[in-house]
Design a protein around this motif. Structure first.
Motif, PDB file in Angstrom:
ATOM      1  N   CYS A 174      -3.765   6.127 -11.695  1.00  0.00           N
ATOM      2  CA  CYS A 174      -3.551   4.697 -11.451  1.00  0.00           C
ATOM      3  C   CYS A 174      -3.328   4.028 -12.798  1.00  0.00           C
ATOM      4  CB  CYS A 174      -4.752   4.074 -10.746  1.00  0.00           C
ATOM      5  SG  CYS A 174      -5.066   4.727  -9.092  1.00  0.00           S
ATOM      6  N   THR A 175      -2.180   3.396 -12.953  1.00  0.00           N
ATOM      7  CA  THR A 175      -1.871   2.740 -14.215  1.00  0.00           C
ATOM      8  C   THR A 175      -0.766   1.721 -13.978  1.00  0.00           C
ATOM      9  OG1 THR A 175      -1.326   3.114 -16.554  1.00  0.00           O
ATOM     10  CG2 THR A 175      -0.163   4.460 -14.940  1.00  0.00           C
ATOM     11  N   GLY A 176      -0.334   1.071 -15.024  1.00  0.00           N
ATOM     12  CA  GLY A 176       0.685   0.051 -14.875  1.00  0.00           C
ATOM     13  C   GLY A 176       2.016   0.615 -14.398  1.00  0.00           C
ATOM     14  N   LEU A 232       4.318  13.541 -11.774  1.00  0.00           N
ATOM     15  CA  LEU A 232       3.753  12.852 -10.619  1.00  0.00           C
ATOM     16  C   LEU A 232       4.794  11.908 -10.016  1.00  0.00           C
ATOM     17  CD1 LEU A 232       0.200  11.885 -11.938  1.00  0.00           C
ATOM     18  CD2 LEU A 232       0.986  14.049 -10.976  1.00  0.00           C
ATOM     19  N   LYS A 233       4.634  11.622  -8.735  1.00  0.00           N
ATOM     20  CA  LYS A 233       5.552  10.738  -8.021  1.00  0.00           C
ATOM     21  C   LYS A 233       4.873   9.422  -7.677  1.00  0.00           C
ATOM     22  CE  LYS A 233       8.867  13.762  -8.021  1.00  0.00           C
ATOM     23  NZ  LYS A 233      10.053  13.556  -8.910  1.00  0.00           N
ATOM     24  N   LEU A 234       5.656   8.362  -7.697  1.00  0.00           N
ATOM     25  CA  LEU A 234       5.153   7.033  -7.355  1.00  0.00           C
ATOM     26  C   LEU A 234       4.762   6.977  -5.881  1.00  0.00           C
ATOM     27  CD1 LEU A 234       4.759   4.030  -8.206  1.00  0.00           C
ATOM     28  CD2 LEU A 234       7.132   3.663  -7.453  1.00  0.00           C
ATOM     29  N   CYS A 235       3.592   6.409  -5.596  1.00  0.00           N
ATOM     30  CA  CYS A 235       3.106   6.261  -4.218  1.00  0.00           C
ATOM     31  C   CYS A 235       3.388   4.840  -3.712  1.00  0.00           C
ATOM     32  CB  CYS A 235       1.596   6.510  -4.158  1.00  0.00           C
ATOM     33  SG  CYS A 235       1.062   8.090  -4.872  1.00  0.00           S
ATOM     34  N   GLN A 236       3.394   4.692  -2.393  1.00  0.00           N
ATOM     35  CA  GLN A 236       3.503   3.354  -1.814  1.00  0.00           C
ATOM     36  C   GLN A 236       2.207   2.570  -2.040  1.00  0.00           C
ATOM     37  OE1 GLN A 236       4.603   3.701   2.299  1.00  0.00           O
ATOM     38  NE2 GLN A 236       6.605   4.636   1.850  1.00  0.00           N
ATOM     39  N   PHE A 237       1.089   3.261  -2.004  1.00  0.00           N
ATOM     40  CA  PHE A 237      -0.204   2.626  -2.223  1.00  0.00           C
ATOM     41  C   PHE A 237      -0.258   1.994  -3.609  1.00  0.00           C
ATOM     42  CE2 PHE A 237      -4.408   3.244  -4.260  1.00  0.00           C
ATOM     43  CZ  PHE A 237      -5.120   2.291  -3.547  1.00  0.00           C
ATOM     44  N   GLN A 238      -0.745   0.756  -3.675  1.00  0.00           N
ATOM     45  CA  GLN A 238      -0.883   0.053  -4.941  1.00  0.00           C
ATOM     46  C   GLN A 238      -2.348  -0.339  -5.172  1.00  0.00           C
ATOM     47  OE1 GLN A 238       2.279  -3.073  -4.277  1.00  0.00           O
ATOM     48  NE2 GLN A 238       2.752  -2.551  -6.392  1.00  0.00           N
ATOM     49  N   PRO A 239      -2.908   0.034  -6.317  1.00  0.00           N
ATOM     50  CA  PRO A 239      -4.280  -0.385  -6.636  1.00  0.00           C
ATOM     51  C   PRO A 239      -4.316  -1.851  -7.046  1.00  0.00           C
ATOM     52  CG  PRO A 239      -3.360   0.933  -8.423  1.00  0.00           C
ATOM     53  CD  PRO A 239      -2.351   0.945  -7.326  1.00  0.00           C
ATOM     54  N   HIS A 240      -5.414  -2.521  -6.686  1.00  0.00           N
ATOM     55  CA  HIS A 240      -5.607  -3.916  -7.067  1.00  0.00           C
ATOM     56  C   HIS A 240      -6.983  -4.078  -7.693  1.00  0.00           C
ATOM     57  CE1 HIS A 240      -1.945  -5.317  -5.063  1.00  0.00           C
ATOM     58  NE2 HIS A 240      -2.250  -4.495  -4.070  1.00  0.00           N
ATOM     59  N   HIS A 241      -7.173  -5.178  -8.412  1.00  0.00           N
ATOM     60  CA  HIS A 241      -8.397  -5.405  -9.160  1.00  0.00           C
ATOM     61  C   HIS A 241      -9.098  -6.681  -8.716  1.00  0.00           C
ATOM     62  CE1 HIS A 241      -5.855  -2.761 -11.591  1.00  0.00           C
ATOM     63  NE2 HIS A 241      -6.985  -2.273 -12.076  1.00  0.00           N
ATOM     64  N   ARG A 242     -10.378  -6.751  -9.003  1.00  0.00           N
ATOM     65  CA  ARG A 242     -11.154  -7.932  -8.610  1.00  0.00           C
ATOM     66  C   ARG A 242     -10.638  -9.188  -9.293  1.00  0.00           C
ATOM     67  NH1 ARG A 242     -17.224  -5.258  -9.039  1.00  0.00           N
ATOM     68  NH2 ARG A 242     -16.921  -3.716  -7.380  1.00  0.00           N
ATOM     69  N   LEU A 300      -0.026  11.319  -1.202  1.00  0.00           N
ATOM     70  CA  LEU A 300      -1.227  10.489  -1.104  1.00  0.00           C
ATOM     71  C   LEU A 300      -1.138   9.479   0.040  1.00  0.00           C
ATOM     72  CD1 LEU A 300      -3.279   8.957  -3.972  1.00  0.00           C
ATOM     73  CD2 LEU A 300      -2.293   7.405  -2.283  1.00  0.00           C
ATOM     74  N   ASP A 301       0.052   8.933   0.273  1.00  0.00           N
ATOM     75  CA  ASP A 301       0.204   7.904   1.301  1.00  0.00           C
ATOM     76  C   ASP A 301      -0.112   8.438   2.698  1.00  0.00           C
ATOM     77  OD1 ASP A 301       1.069   5.756  -0.436  1.00  0.00           O
ATOM     78  OD2 ASP A 301       2.935   6.874  -0.678  1.00  0.00           O
ATOM     79  N   SER A 302       0.219   9.709   2.940  1.00  0.00           N
ATOM     80  CA  SER A 302      -0.082  10.288   4.243  1.00  0.00           C
ATOM     81  C   SER A 302      -1.577  10.467   4.435  1.00  0.00           C
ATOM     82  CB  SER A 302       0.637  11.622   4.422  1.00  0.00           C
ATOM     83  OG  SER A 302       0.100  12.606   3.545  1.00  0.00           O
TER      84      SER A 302
END
Length: 215
Positions: free
Chosen positions: A170-172, A185-195, A210-212
């Motif tokens: 997980c990075t920019g 590595l391949k880009l996922c649809q899932f996006q991390p978010h922060h508080r 990962l998305d599956s």
């Protein structure tokens, strides 16, 4: 001559820095003492973000998503390494309990409270790892602290030394080309978010679908 002239004195800034250091040390020792008395308190500790260390904690939805990924991808008796994402440790540990091993590789020594699962880690020395950790992790999850080519390159060296299977980073979003080149590595649809909402867009990369896993 007055003997006091030979006694070194501290500047106000240095004295204040020392006071802050000793205060932090005392707080850390108090926490360790409490943990020794009641191991369950580990689950309730949430340290504040240290922006000087570029710490930005995930929001709850992101934590739960990544915990699900770890739980689904980690075999019984397996091992997962969490690099520079310390707030994942307790939720992951709570989810998988004793069926697998969780190691936290982190620069911030406040998280030594999670010893013996804590491994001090400085990305500037990417190869400085316990010999028993090399190529022993079924899953590595990393969140390099800085959005720089140097940081992702050195963290990638560590990932390669630890991983024997699946990898999540997980990075920019700006680091996409670097992550693909260094780790395939391949880009996922899932996006991390922060508080705390950050100006930079963040993304997730993996060497599996990962998305599956999250569907």
């Amino acid at each position: 001559m007055d003997d006091d002239e030979d006694v070194p004195t501290l500047s106000a800034e240095t004295f204040a820095a020392l006071q802050e250091f000793y205060t932090e040390q005392r707080k850390r020792q108090e926490i360790m003492t409490k943990l020794e008395a009641d191991d369950k308190l580990k689950e309730n500790i949430l340290f504040d973000e240290n922006w000087q260390l570029s710490q930005f904690w995930y929001d709850e939805a992101t934590v739960q998503a990544l915990v699900k990924v770890v739980d689904k991808m980690l075999p019984d008796g397996g091992r997962v390494a969490l690099i520079s994402c310390p707030t994942l440790f307790v939720p992951v540990k709570r989810q998988i309990e004793d069926r697998a091993t969780v190691s936290l590789l982190e620069y911030d020594r406040r998280f030594e409270v999670h010893a013996p699962d804590f491994i001090f880690y400085d990305y500037n020395t990417p190869e400085k790892l316990p010999p028993e950790a090399l190529h022993s992790y079924d899953l590595v999850v990393a969140d390099p602290p800085f959005l720089s080519e140097e940081c992702i390159s050195k963290t990638s060296e560590t990932i390669k030394l630890l991983a024997k299977g699946n990898i999540v980073v997980c990075t920019g979003a700006v680091m996409k080309e670097n992550v693909e080149k260094l780790l395939a590595l391949k880009l996922c649809q899932f996006q991390p978010h922060h508080r705390n909402n950050l100006a930079n867009e963040f993304a997730c990369y993996a060497n599996f679908d990962l998305d599956s896993v999250l569907r």
